[in-house]
Design an enzyme around this catalytic site. Structure first.
Site, PDB file in Angstrom:
ATOM      1  N   ARG A 146      -5.533   4.111  -2.783  1.00 28.68           N
ATOM      2  CA  ARG A 146      -6.823   4.767  -2.662  1.00 28.68           C
ATOM      3  C   ARG A 146      -6.649   6.246  -2.999  1.00 28.68           C
ATOM      4  NH1 ARG A 146      -6.093   1.540   1.985  1.00 28.68           N
ATOM      5  NH2 ARG A 146      -7.570  -0.204   2.165  1.00 28.68           N
ATOM      6  N   LYS A 171      -6.549   3.819   5.719  1.00 30.82           N
ATOM      7  CA  LYS A 171      -7.928   3.550   6.124  1.00 30.82           C
ATOM      8  C   LYS A 171      -8.003   2.797   7.442  1.00 30.82           C
ATOM      9  CE  LYS A 171     -12.102   1.277   4.342  1.00 30.82           C
ATOM     10  NZ  LYS A 171     -12.672   0.529   3.207  1.00 30.82           N
ATOM     11  N   HIS A 246     -12.241   4.619  -7.710  1.00 31.36           N
ATOM     12  CA  HIS A 246     -11.841   3.429  -6.952  1.00 31.36           C
ATOM     13  C   HIS A 246     -11.694   2.204  -7.855  1.00 31.36           C
ATOM     14  CE1 HIS A 246     -11.156   1.624  -3.036  1.00 31.36           C
ATOM     15  NE2 HIS A 246     -11.901   0.589  -3.392  1.00 31.36           N
ATOM     16  N   ARG A 249      -8.264   1.049  -8.614  1.00 32.59           N
ATOM     17  CA  ARG A 249      -7.683   0.142  -7.602  1.00 32.59           C
ATOM     18  C   ARG A 249      -8.095  -1.294  -7.895  1.00 32.59           C
ATOM     19  NH1 ARG A 249      -5.776   0.062  -2.202  1.00 32.59           N
ATOM     20  NH2 ARG A 249      -6.912  -1.268  -0.756  1.00 32.59           N
ATOM     21  N   HIS A 280      -4.703  -3.821   2.957  1.00 31.98           N
ATOM     22  CA  HIS A 280      -5.821  -4.532   3.568  1.00 31.98           C
ATOM     23  C   HIS A 280      -5.436  -5.022   4.956  1.00 31.98           C
ATOM     24  CE1 HIS A 280      -7.697  -5.518  -0.618  1.00 31.98           C
ATOM     25  NE2 HIS A 280      -8.115  -4.364  -0.142  1.00 31.98           N
ATOM     26  N   TYR A 289     -11.356  -9.550  -4.862  1.00 35.02           N
ATOM     27  CA  TYR A 289     -10.961  -9.278  -6.235  1.00 35.02           C
ATOM     28  C   TYR A 289     -10.948 -10.533  -7.099  1.00 35.02           C
ATOM     29  CZ  TYR A 289      -9.527  -4.807  -4.320  1.00 35.02           C
ATOM     30  OH  TYR A 289      -9.523  -3.588  -3.695  1.00 35.02           O
TER      31      TYR A 289
END
Length: 312
Positions: A146, A171, A246, A249, A280, A289
């Site tokens: 990120r 995050k 982003h 990513r 994640h 994705y």
């Protein structure tokens, strides 16, 4: 009302202990508590929460029903928790104002487009700024980090001898290690050499520094990225939004999944590895994705067909 506020704080503390950051959710929840306080309501009711979720305001007007649904989802989750402590608490039905985020199709950058962005960044002046942004874009593209994670990197997070990055306090409050290709190490060495010559006494421990020697602010990434898009002529497909940082990513994740398919080995057992790499919380986030590129769906369908033929 102090009871509602204390219950909200306890609820947030409990969820944060499980690894959730809850920045936006905490803000909305405390707005709900203040809304109840202003109306001298001691218990949460479905009507009260619905009125709060649908109250007029600038954000409600611009974001529409999605924002209303998100607000009610925050209230609903808190109400479920509160109902254990206060049985008269009502929990809004799950199908009331469901929060469905608009499906945003990411721009998948090709290697050629990434190189074009890096070349455009390298033309920025002064040289330190050019090297910082060119190297940052390249690192985002080859690691799937990120933007904020890259801006928060410190000197001691980057081990060029061991070819690793330590991505700390991400995050979701997690820390992970990312391994780097020799070509990436070479690029980072070139950057550190120039950085240390141009800025021998930086005012920060950051790995990536601004032209003035300070830490990069993540808020600077999107505007400069937009300038580079204009310089390279990279545009979105008709009907889609403008590419974002982003999306680098997304592009990394999709390219990795395509490589998984081309390897011929089962993909699902390898998804947890990609999830860990991307930071994640669980593999479910990585499944997003799978739908980002038609090529992925085609490869998945082809593998299913091949599997069915092998059984017949």
């Amino acid at each position: 009302m102090t009871g509602l506020g204390e219950a909200a704080e306890d609820y947030l503390a409990m969820r944060r202990a499980l690894g959730f950051t809850l920045v936006g959710e905490a803000r909305l929840l405390m707005r709900l508590v203040n809304y109840c306080h202003a109306r001298e309501c001691e218990h949460l009711t479905t009507e009260l929460m619905l009125d709060w979720a649908t109250e007029p305001g600038p954000r409600a007007h611009s974001a529409g029903t999605y924002y209303q649904g998100r607000k009610l989802a925050v209230a609903r989750n808190f109400a479920r928790h509160l109902q254990i402590l206060d049985p008269v608490t009502e929990v809004p039905p799950g199908d009331l104002l469901t929060a469905r985020a608009p499906k945003l199709i990411p721009h998948l950058f090709t290697p050629e487009q990434v190189q074009a962005l890096m070349r455009a960044a390298a033309r920025i002046t002064p040289p330190l700024k050019a090297s910082t942004w060119s190297t940052l874009i390249g690192l985002l593209a080859v690691t799937g980090m990120r933007s904020g994670e890259a801006c928060r990197l410190d000197h001691d997070h980057v081990d060029l001898d061991q070819a690793t990055l330590l991505i700390a306090n991400t995050k979701f409050g997690k820390t992970r290690q990312v391994f780097l290709h020799p070509s990436t190490i070479a690029a980072l060495r070139r950057y550190t050499d120039l950085r240390d010559r141009c800025c021998p006494n930086p005012a920060t421990s950051a790995f990536f520094v601004s032209a003035r020697g300070g830490r990069l602010n993540v808020s600077q990434v999107a505007p400069l990225f937009a300038t580079l898009l204009d310089a390279t002529g990279i545009t979105a497909a008709p009907g889609r939004r403008r590419p974002r940082p982003h999306d680098l990513r997304h592009s990394f994740a999709v390219a990795t999944l395509i490589d998984f398919h081309h390897d011929g080995a089962p993909v699902e057992p390898r998804l947890p590895v990609l999830s860990t790499w991307l930071g994640h919380v669980d593999p479910k986030s990585t499944y997003h994705y799978l739908h980002a590129a038609p090529q992925l769906l085609t490869l998945a369908a082809q593998r299913i067909d091949d599997h069915e033929r092998s059984r017949s």
